[in-house]
Design a protein around this motif. Structure first.
Motif, short mmCIF file in Angstrom:
data_model
loop_
_atom_site.label_atom_id
_atom_site.label_comp_id
_atom_site.label_asym_id
_atom_site.label_seq_id
_atom_site.Cartn_x
_atom_site.Cartn_y
_atom_site.Cartn_z
N GLN A 1 49.60 19.34 12.99
CA GLN A 1 49.43 20.78 13.25
C GLN A 1 50.75 21.53 13.20
OE1 GLN A 1 48.48 18.18 15.18
NE2 GLN A 1 46.58 18.62 16.27
N GLU A 2 51.79 20.96 13.81
CA GLU A 2 53.09 21.63 13.84
C GLU A 2 53.64 21.82 12.43
OE1 GLU A 2 57.61 21.02 15.67
OE2 GLU A 2 55.94 19.83 16.46
N GLU A 3 53.46 20.79 11.60
CA GLU A 3 53.91 20.85 10.21
C GLU A 3 53.20 21.99 9.48
OE1 GLU A 3 55.11 17.00 8.23
OE2 GLU A 3 53.23 17.41 7.21
N PHE B 1 36.66 23.82 18.14
CA PHE B 1 37.32 22.77 17.38
C PHE B 1 38.73 23.20 16.97
CE2 PHE B 1 38.72 20.99 13.37
CZ PHE B 1 38.69 19.63 13.66
N VAL B 2 38.84 24.40 16.42
CA VAL B 2 40.15 24.91 15.98
C VAL B 2 41.08 25.05 17.17
CG1 VAL B 2 41.37 26.83 14.88
CG2 VAL B 2 39.16 26.08 13.98
N ALA B 3 40.58 25.60 18.26
CA ALA B 3 41.41 25.79 19.46
C ALA B 3 41.92 24.47 19.99
CB ALA B 3 40.60 26.51 20.53
N ASP B 4 41.07 23.45 19.95
CA ASP B 4 41.45 22.14 20.48
C ASP B 4 42.38 21.40 19.53
OD1 ASP B 4 41.22 20.05 22.47
OD2 ASP B 4 39.98 18.96 21.03
N PHE B 5 42.16 21.59 18.21
CA PHE B 5 42.94 20.84 17.23
C PHE B 5 44.32 21.43 17.02
CE2 PHE B 5 44.13 19.44 12.94
CZ PHE B 5 43.94 18.07 13.09
N ILE B 6 44.44 22.75 17.14
CA ILE B 6 45.72 23.42 16.89
C ILE B 6 46.43 23.63 18.23
CG2 ILE B 6 46.88 25.44 15.92
CD1 ILE B 6 45.47 23.83 13.83
N GLY B 7 47.40 22.79 18.53
CA GLY B 7 48.18 22.96 19.75
C GLY B 7 47.40 22.57 20.99
N VAL C 1 39.30 30.19 25.81
CA VAL C 1 40.50 29.45 25.39
C VAL C 1 41.72 30.17 25.95
CG1 VAL C 1 41.91 28.68 23.45
CG2 VAL C 1 39.41 28.63 23.28
N ILE C 2 42.55 29.43 26.67
CA ILE C 2 43.80 29.97 27.19
C ILE C 2 44.91 28.97 26.88
CG2 ILE C 2 45.05 30.82 29.21
CD1 ILE C 2 42.34 31.37 30.54
N ARG C 3 45.91 29.40 26.14
CA ARG C 3 47.04 28.54 25.82
C ARG C 3 47.88 28.29 27.07
NH1 ARG C 3 46.05 26.02 20.99
NH2 ARG C 3 45.46 27.52 19.37
N TRP D 1 44.22 22.72 35.04
CA TRP D 1 44.79 23.67 34.08
C TRP D 1 46.10 23.11 33.53
CZ3 TRP D 1 42.88 28.88 33.38
CH2 TRP D 1 41.77 29.21 34.19
N LEU D 2 46.24 23.12 32.21
CA LEU D 2 47.51 22.74 31.59
C LEU D 2 48.38 23.99 31.49
CD1 LEU D 2 49.13 20.46 30.18
CD2 LEU D 2 48.14 21.26 28.01
N VAL D 3 49.59 23.89 32.03
CA VAL D 3 50.49 25.04 32.11
C VAL D 3 51.86 24.66 31.55
CG1 VAL D 3 51.58 26.74 33.63
CG2 VAL D 3 49.29 25.86 34.18
#
Length: 357
Positions: free
Chosen positions: A196-198, A231-237, A275-277, A316-318
């Protein structure tokens, strides 16, 4: 609207009765850096191989510059492919490896010499003409494989996970080299990766794929900040993806607590995914935010601290540049603009019919 350089129309492909691509439609513009991103088995490499002519679709059409090239062999297409395994000829020196395609085309010795020198300069390996393949590092071999491709002056360069075998630092260096090459050459890059980062680092356009379908297509910023589904939210970052309830426009209930948001049009009392980053969550003093919690886990990541905060029965991931030791009582605050609301998958949404009233 200009004609796409590459256009895949209703392309399907199956292997041993397993459907890998299902009526895929994809347009690629001239001078675009497009990355096909997704997990193993999502169809991204098959898509690349169909563009390159190494696989033929079971149904559908491949257009190149407006012309149907579905049945045209790879060597007659105006593109070149760089694979993860560089496939350099070990019995040839670097000059001979790069010149191989030009010799087949019957180019003159003077022309070949100039083109090889130019290609080596582009990949920052001037003077390597007489070196053996065995004497090169993995990163140098990668550059030679790219030089061998670009010396043929393709309109499109296809790259199938070309950096996968390199270590992290070298992979990062090569990412910037590829961006530079693309800008200097002015050709179209189609890149396949599961990283994903690439994808976010290099691309003009990211195409997120899963199970033979395009899940989302857009700029790296759009893909990261505005994922269209879980899916996109979970896969990207990294993301916090939470089953929630849309109370009304601009108000969502997350884990029993109501948060202000900016989304509208979901209806009243509708189940949604939120979705919350992790970098969008602020930790305030107890009582000053929206939801109370306790830091349960802490890791130092260099540029930030990664924490887990137990609040509302959810970890929660922070991510924060401030350190809150394990056991610290905190209050969670999220700016309304950083709360992304998504519809539940259709089957789940249908089950919710009647909740409005």
């Amino acid at each position: 609207m200009s004609t796409p350089l590459i256009d895949l129309v209703n392309v399907s492909k199956a292997f041993d009765k397993n459907l890998v691509l299902d009526e895929l439609n994809l347009s690629i513009k001239e001078n675009e850096f497009m990355t096909l991103l997704g997990p193993s088995g999502c169809g991204k490499t098959t898509t690349l191989r169909i563009i390159g002519g190494f696989e033929k679709p079971d149904t559908g059409t491949v257009f190149f510059d407006g012309k149907d090239i579905t049945e045209i062999s790879p060597n007659k297409r105006s593109l070149n492919t760089v694979f993860q395994k560089y496939a350099l000829f070990s019995h040839m020196n670097i000059e001979e490896n790069i010149a191989f395609g030009l010799k087949i085309k019957g180019k003159s010795k003077a022309y070949i010499k100039d083109k090889v020198r130019y290609a080596l300069k582009l990949v920052n390996l001037d003077g390597f003409e007489k070196r053996s393949v065995a004497s090169l590092s993995g990163g140098q071999q990668q550059r030679i494989a790219i030089a061998r491709a670009i010396v043929n002056e393709p309109k499109v360069l296809l790259l199938d996970e070309p950096l996968g075998a390199l270590d992290l630092k070298l992979r990062q260096d090569m990412q910037y080299e590829l961006i530079r090459l693309k800008n200097e050459l002015g050709i179209t890059f189609v890149y396949v990766t599961h990283d994903q980062e690439e994808a976010l680092t290099m691309s003009d356009t990211v195409v997120v794929m899963n199970q033979g379908y395009i899940q989302q297509m857009g700029s790296p910023e759009d893909i990261y900040n505005e994922p269209e589904n879980a899916f996109v939210a979970d896969f990207i970052g990294d993301s916090n993806i939470i089953d929630s309830l849309m109370i009304e426009d601009k108000l969502v209930e997350i884990l029993g607590t109501r948060f202000s948001c900016v989304d509208t049009g979901f209806g009243r009392n509708r189940p949604v995914d939120v979705v919350i980053r992790p970098e969008d969550i602020e930790l305030w003093e107890p009582g000053k935010g929206t939801m109370e919690g306790t830091v349960s886990h802490l890791i130092f990541k260099g540029v930030h601290y990664e924490m887990e905060v137990m609040a509302g029965g959810y970890e929660w991931l922070v991510h924060s540049t401030n350190c809150y030791p394990v056991g610290t009582k905190v209050s969670i605050h999220v700016d309304p603009f950083n709360i992304q609301i998504m519809k539940k998958p259709e089957s789940e949404d249908e089950e919710a019919v009647g909740v409005d009233e």
